[in-house]
Design a protein around this motif. Structure first.
Motif, PDB file in Angstrom:
ATOM      1  N   UNK A   1       0.849  -1.197   0.000  1.00 16.36           N
ATOM      2  CA  UNK A   1       0.000   0.000   0.000  1.00 16.36           C
ATOM      3  C   UNK A   1       0.885   1.248   0.000  1.00 16.36           C
ATOM      4  N   UNK A   2       0.310   2.340  -0.511  1.00 15.64           N
ATOM      5  CA  UNK A   2       1.039   3.613  -0.556  1.00 15.64           C
ATOM      6  C   UNK A   2       0.182   4.707   0.059  1.00 15.64           C
ATOM      7  N   UNK A   3       0.803   5.556   0.886  1.00 17.36           N
ATOM      8  CA  UNK A   3       0.094   6.634   1.567  1.00 17.36           C
ATOM      9  C   UNK A   3       0.812   7.957   1.340  1.00 17.36           C
ATOM     10  N   UNK A   4       0.025   9.035   1.246  1.00 14.63           N
ATOM     11  CA  UNK A   4       0.572  10.379   1.168  1.00 14.63           C
ATOM     12  C   UNK A   4       0.864  10.880   2.583  1.00 14.63           C
ATOM     13  N   UNK A   5       2.028  11.486   2.779  1.00 18.28           N
ATOM     14  CA  UNK A   5       2.438  12.021   4.077  1.00 18.28           C
ATOM     15  C   UNK A   5       2.499  13.537   3.980  1.00 18.28           C
ATOM     16  N   UNK A   6       1.842  14.225   4.939  1.00 17.26           N
ATOM     17  CA  UNK A   6       1.872  15.690   4.975  1.00 17.26           C
ATOM     18  C   UNK A   6       2.795  16.235   6.073  1.00 17.26           C
ATOM     19  N   UNK A   7       3.004  15.482   7.124  1.00 14.95           N
ATOM     20  CA  UNK A   7       3.873  15.930   8.216  1.00 14.95           C
ATOM     21  C   UNK A   7       4.491  14.708   8.878  1.00 14.95           C
ATOM     22  N   UNK A   8       5.726  14.408   8.492  1.00 17.15           N
ATOM     23  CA  UNK A   8       6.377  13.196   8.985  1.00 17.15           C
ATOM     24  C   UNK A   8       6.745  13.289  10.457  1.00 17.15           C
ATOM     25  N   UNK A   9       6.787  14.493  11.027  1.00 15.83           N
ATOM     26  CA  UNK A   9       7.190  14.642  12.424  1.00 15.83           C
ATOM     27  C   UNK A   9       6.069  14.291  13.398  1.00 15.83           C
ATOM     28  N   UNK A  10       4.806  14.391  12.977  1.00 13.12           N
ATOM     29  CA  UNK A  10       3.697  14.145  13.897  1.00 13.12           C
ATOM     30  C   UNK A  10       2.764  13.024  13.442  1.00 13.12           C
ATOM     31  N   UNK A  11       2.730  12.695  12.161  1.00 14.26           N
ATOM     32  CA  UNK A  11       1.797  11.675  11.692  1.00 14.26           C
ATOM     33  C   UNK A  11       2.303  10.276  12.010  1.00 14.26           C
ATOM     34  N   UNK A  12       1.391   9.323  12.007  1.00  9.29           N
ATOM     35  CA  UNK A  12       1.739   7.938  12.277  1.00  9.29           C
ATOM     36  C   UNK A  12       0.844   7.016  11.465  1.00  9.29           C
ATOM     37  N   UNK A  13       1.359   5.836  11.206  1.00  7.93           N
ATOM     38  CA  UNK A  13       0.607   4.797  10.506  1.00  7.93           C
ATOM     39  C   UNK A  13      -0.115   3.938  11.528  1.00  7.93           C
TER      40      UNK A  13
ATOM     41  N   UNK B   1     -12.997  -6.057  16.333  1.00 10.19           N
ATOM     42  CA  UNK B   1     -11.593  -5.683  16.403  1.00 10.19           C
ATOM     43  C   UNK B   1     -10.789  -6.740  17.159  1.00 10.19           C
ATOM     44  N   UNK B   2      -9.707  -7.204  16.534  1.00 11.35           N
ATOM     45  CA  UNK B   2      -8.791  -8.125  17.193  1.00 11.35           C
ATOM     46  C   UNK B   2      -7.712  -7.344  17.940  1.00 11.35           C
ATOM     47  N   UNK B   3      -7.174  -6.331  17.306  1.00 16.50           N
ATOM     48  CA  UNK B   3      -6.142  -5.512  17.931  1.00 16.50           C
ATOM     49  C   UNK B   3      -5.643  -4.464  16.962  1.00 16.50           C
ATOM     50  N   UNK B   4      -4.874  -3.509  17.481  1.00 13.78           N
ATOM     51  CA  UNK B   4      -4.364  -2.418  16.636  1.00 13.78           C
ATOM     52  C   UNK B   4      -2.947  -2.063  17.073  1.00 13.78           C
ATOM     53  N   UNK B   5      -2.243  -1.357  16.205  1.00 17.96           N
ATOM     54  CA  UNK B   5      -0.873  -0.924  16.479  1.00 17.96           C
ATOM     55  C   UNK B   5      -0.595   0.314  15.651  1.00 17.96           C
ATOM     56  N   UNK B   6       0.454   1.030  16.004  1.00 24.33           N
ATOM     57  CA  UNK B   6       0.817   2.223  15.250  1.00 24.33           C
ATOM     58  C   UNK B   6       2.333   2.382  15.202  1.00 24.33           C
ATOM     59  N   UNK B   7       2.788   3.095  14.167  1.00 23.18           N
ATOM     60  CA  UNK B   7       4.206   3.399  13.983  1.00 23.18           C
ATOM     61  C   UNK B   7       4.333   4.888  13.742  1.00 23.18           C
ATOM     62  N   UNK B   8       5.155   5.573  14.534  1.00 25.71           N
ATOM     63  CA  UNK B   8       5.417   6.991  14.328  1.00 25.71           C
ATOM     64  C   UNK B   8       6.338   7.149  13.124  1.00 25.71           C
ATOM     65  N   UNK B   9       5.950   8.030  12.191  1.00 23.58           N
ATOM     66  CA  UNK B   9       6.745   8.214  10.975  1.00 23.58           C
ATOM     67  C   UNK B   9       8.093   8.865  11.275  1.00 23.58           C
ATOM     68  N   UNK B  10       8.177   9.605  12.368  1.00 21.09           N
ATOM     69  CA  UNK B  10       9.450  10.239  12.718  1.00 21.09           C
ATOM     70  C   UNK B  10      10.504   9.206  13.109  1.00 21.09           C
ATOM     71  N   UNK B  11      10.080   7.965  13.409  1.00 22.37           N
ATOM     72  CA  UNK B  11      11.016   6.908  13.762  1.00 22.37           C
ATOM     73  C   UNK B  11      11.584   6.198  12.544  1.00 22.37           C
ATOM     74  N   UNK B  12      11.110   6.557  11.340  1.00 24.05           N
ATOM     75  CA  UNK B  12      11.583   5.925  10.111  1.00 24.05           C
ATOM     76  C   UNK B  12      12.708   6.753   9.505  1.00 24.05           C
ATOM     77  N   UNK B  13      13.746   6.088   9.091  1.00 22.66           N
ATOM     78  CA  UNK B  13      14.842   6.767   8.408  1.00 22.66           C
ATOM     79  C   UNK B  13      14.497   6.885   6.928  1.00 22.66           C
ATOM     80  N   UNK B  14      14.465   8.110   6.387  1.00 21.16           N
ATOM     81  CA  UNK B  14      14.099   8.284   4.971  1.00 21.16           C
ATOM     82  C   UNK B  14      14.987   7.462   4.054  1.00 21.16           C
ATOM     83  N   UNK B  15      14.326   6.752   3.133  1.00 22.56           N
ATOM     84  CA  UNK B  15      15.059   5.987   2.138  1.00 22.56           C
ATOM     85  C   UNK B  15      15.545   4.633   2.583  1.00 22.56           C
ATOM     86  N   UNK B  16      15.212   4.238   3.818  1.00 22.71           N
ATOM     87  CA  UNK B  16      15.666   2.946   4.325  1.00 22.71           C
ATOM     88  C   UNK B  16      14.474   2.095   4.733  1.00 22.71           C
ATOM     89  N   UNK B  17      14.419   0.870   4.214  1.00 22.36           N
ATOM     90  CA  UNK B  17      13.320  -0.036   4.540  1.00 22.36           C
ATOM     91  C   UNK B  17      13.456  -0.493   5.986  1.00 22.36           C
TER      92      UNK B  17
END
Length: 566
Positions: free
Chosen positions: A316-328, A343-359
């Protein structure tokens, strides 16, 4: 003689007691002085000093270092001027919100408008303010607001059947944090050029819908549709990163407006050990993913029936408007057919914890609610591969999901469009049309050895072998059997022709060979993203579904990309 001896002994004992008493008093006095100095030092300590002495993880959950300042003076003034604010702001809010409601109007309604809108007589209360450290060119302030309103809001709803219903929105309860950005700072009063405001965090939003003179439940699904419309309108119109820009001084403030800053590539690989929500059989899980919870920005995976360890391998692909505050956010549901999914369960990832260009390859623990931090129940895990690609940095790293990855010179000439993409911008979002790349190539897998395999035979041994399967093409190979060994060595290499590397995956299952059958020992699941990026690597993988055991592998990729229209 006895008298003199007793007299001397009594004097010595008396003097000793006096000396001991004096020393005890001096010691107590010194301890009191030291304690007073310690208390005085603690009284002078700042929050930062406390954090240096004791890290945050050692504090109990009820200890909070708040940087918010109270705003009693502002609440008193706001209460006085609220009647005038109500009269001035009601019409403004009505005219600005109606187009957004119309945009998200449910398909069962012909029109959705306000027939009456007033904010009421109860003023909101600001419970705190925080000044955030930002760039030198701006001042950012966050204010927490609580509002139990007695607003008078009536929606004029018309259905395609010709039925007109006046629906009242009442009992509004709201708690949230508003963000104000004063930017840019200038040397002209009022010392800033414009103000941006947005709803940074929505902690609570409750309201009740009631048909005036009737029952809203007479039309099935109407209440849920209207409630969803209101929430979507709030999310799309004012929820951060959406912001409203109010110019104060003349100038160009287009840089303050909401703009996409990059894309987030997400590969939903699998989940394991999910909680079973069904009484008969197993759950039928599917995943919902979003960065902003809008209907047109939310992605849904396929449903895997009767499985607590589903494998999706969807991209999947998502548009990001603010990598410092948004999360997946990832939410796993059990599909209940015609009934509402559970609902079985949920989780989130802060985009600020991702290094740009690195999987980034992550396993996330599922929780019941993202707001509850102390959920210790095991609800399963979800496996993701994440890649954040900021706009303007495409040439500084390799994006395996991009349409120009591993292209030959001839393919670059034949492929039309700049960088294989055509950006289409409107007021709401950016969509991208591009040609889909099929990463075709040869995958070489060397099964080197295994370590500490679980015991499955009665004699405390096993006869292990490994079955290698490409999930999409269902191509299979297997190693030889190593008899009576829990640490077998194979050193066998297998080649797979992979037609679509980005959407295929390798499954390695370890079995125990028996004369009259076989016993399952565990498995490893690999996507091909890493080997496509690195070309080759060696790794040790833990067996899933087993108490112990590891597989030592070496993988190599030889690409042969082709293209097709998507």
């Amino acid at each position: 003689m006895g008298f003199l001896t007793g007299l001397v002994f009594g004097v010595v004992v008396g003097l000793s007691m006096v000396v001991l008493f004096v020393r005890c008093e001096n010691s107590r006095s010194k301890r009191r002085i030291d304690l007073a100095k310690t208390v005085a030092a603690f009284a002078r300590m700042t929050v930062e000093d406390s954090r240096k002495i004791l890290p945050a993880q050692f504090y109990p959950s009820w200890v909070v270092f708040s940087q918010r300042q109270k705003l009693n003076w502002l609440n008193q003034h706001l209460t006085k001027i609220w009647p005038y604010v109500n009269e001035a702001a009601s019409d403004l809010i009505k005219t600005s919100v109606e187009p957004v409601l119309e945009q998200y109007r449910p398909v069962i309604l012909a029109s959705l408008k306000f027939s009456k809108f007033t904010l009421g007589t109860v003023a909101p209360q600001f419970t705190g303010v925080t000044i955030l450290e930002d760039g030198a060119d701006s001042v950012t302030m966050e204010m927490e607001m609580q509002w139990d309103a007695n607003s008078s809001i009536i929606l004029d709803i018309k259905t395609y059947l010709g039925v007109s219903l006046p629906v009242q929105v009442k009992d509004i309860g709201f708690t949230g944090v508003f963000r104000f950005i004063f930017k840019p700072l200038v040397n002209e009063l009022p010392c800033f050029g414009a103000v941006c405001f947005s709803l940074r965090k929505k902690k609570k939003l409750d309201f009740t819908l009631k048909v005036i003179g009737g029952d809203i439940s007479t039309i099935p699904g109407l209440s849920d549709a209207i409630e969803s419309t209101i929430r979507d309108a709030i999310e799309d119109s004012i929820m951060w990163p959406v912001r409203k820009v109010i110019p104060i001084l003349p100038g160009d403030y287009s840089d303050l407006e909401l703009k996409p800053v990059g894309t987030l590539e997400v590969k939903l690989v699998q989940a394991k050990d999910l909680t079973n929500k069904d009484i008969i059989g197993k759950s039928d899980p599917y995943a919902v993913l979003y960065v902003r919870p809008l209907p047109n920005r939310t992605k849904k995976s396929k449903t895997i029936n009767n499985e607590l360890n589903p494998i999706w391998n969807e991209h999947f692909e998502f548009i990001v408007e603010d990598a410092t505050t948004q999360h997946l956010v990832v939410r796993i549901y059990d599909d209940e057919g015609v009934q509402a999914s559970e609902l079985i369960g949920c989780a989130q990832v802060m985009l600020k914890d991702l290094e740009p260009g690195k999987v980034k390859d992550v396993w996330l623990d599922l929780v019941k609610d993202l707001e509850i931090q102390r959920d210790t129940k095991n609800r399963g895990q979800v496996h993701l591969e994440l890649l954040y690609c900021p706009f303007g940095m495409e040439n500084s790293f390799t994006n395996p999901f991009s349409s120009n990855y591993s292209m030959t010179s001839l393919e670059k000439v034949l492929k039309s469009g700049a960088n294989g993409t055509e950006a289409i911008e409107d007021e709401k979002a950016v969509t991208q049309k591009k040609k889909e790349v099929i990463i075709r190539g040869v995958l070489s897998v060397t099964v080197i050895s295994a370590e500490d395999l679980p015991v499955v035979d009665l004699l405390g041994k096993a006869d292990p072998y490994v079955v290698l399967t490409m999930k999409k093409s269902e191509t299979r190979n297997k190693t030889r059997v190593v008899n009576e060994n829990l640490n077998p060595v194979w050193n066998q290499t297998f080649d797979f022709v992979v037609e679509d590397g980005l959407h295929d995956m390798l499954i390695l299952e370890v079995w125990d060979h028996d004369t009259f059958g076989k016993d399952y020992m565990g498995r490893c699941i690999l996507t091909l993203t890493r080997v496509i990026l690195e070309g080759e690597y060696k790794d040790t993988l833990q067996l899933e579904g087993a108490k112990s055991g590891k597989l030592n592998l070496y993988l190599k990729w030889v690409p042969q990309p082709i293209f097709r229209e998507s």
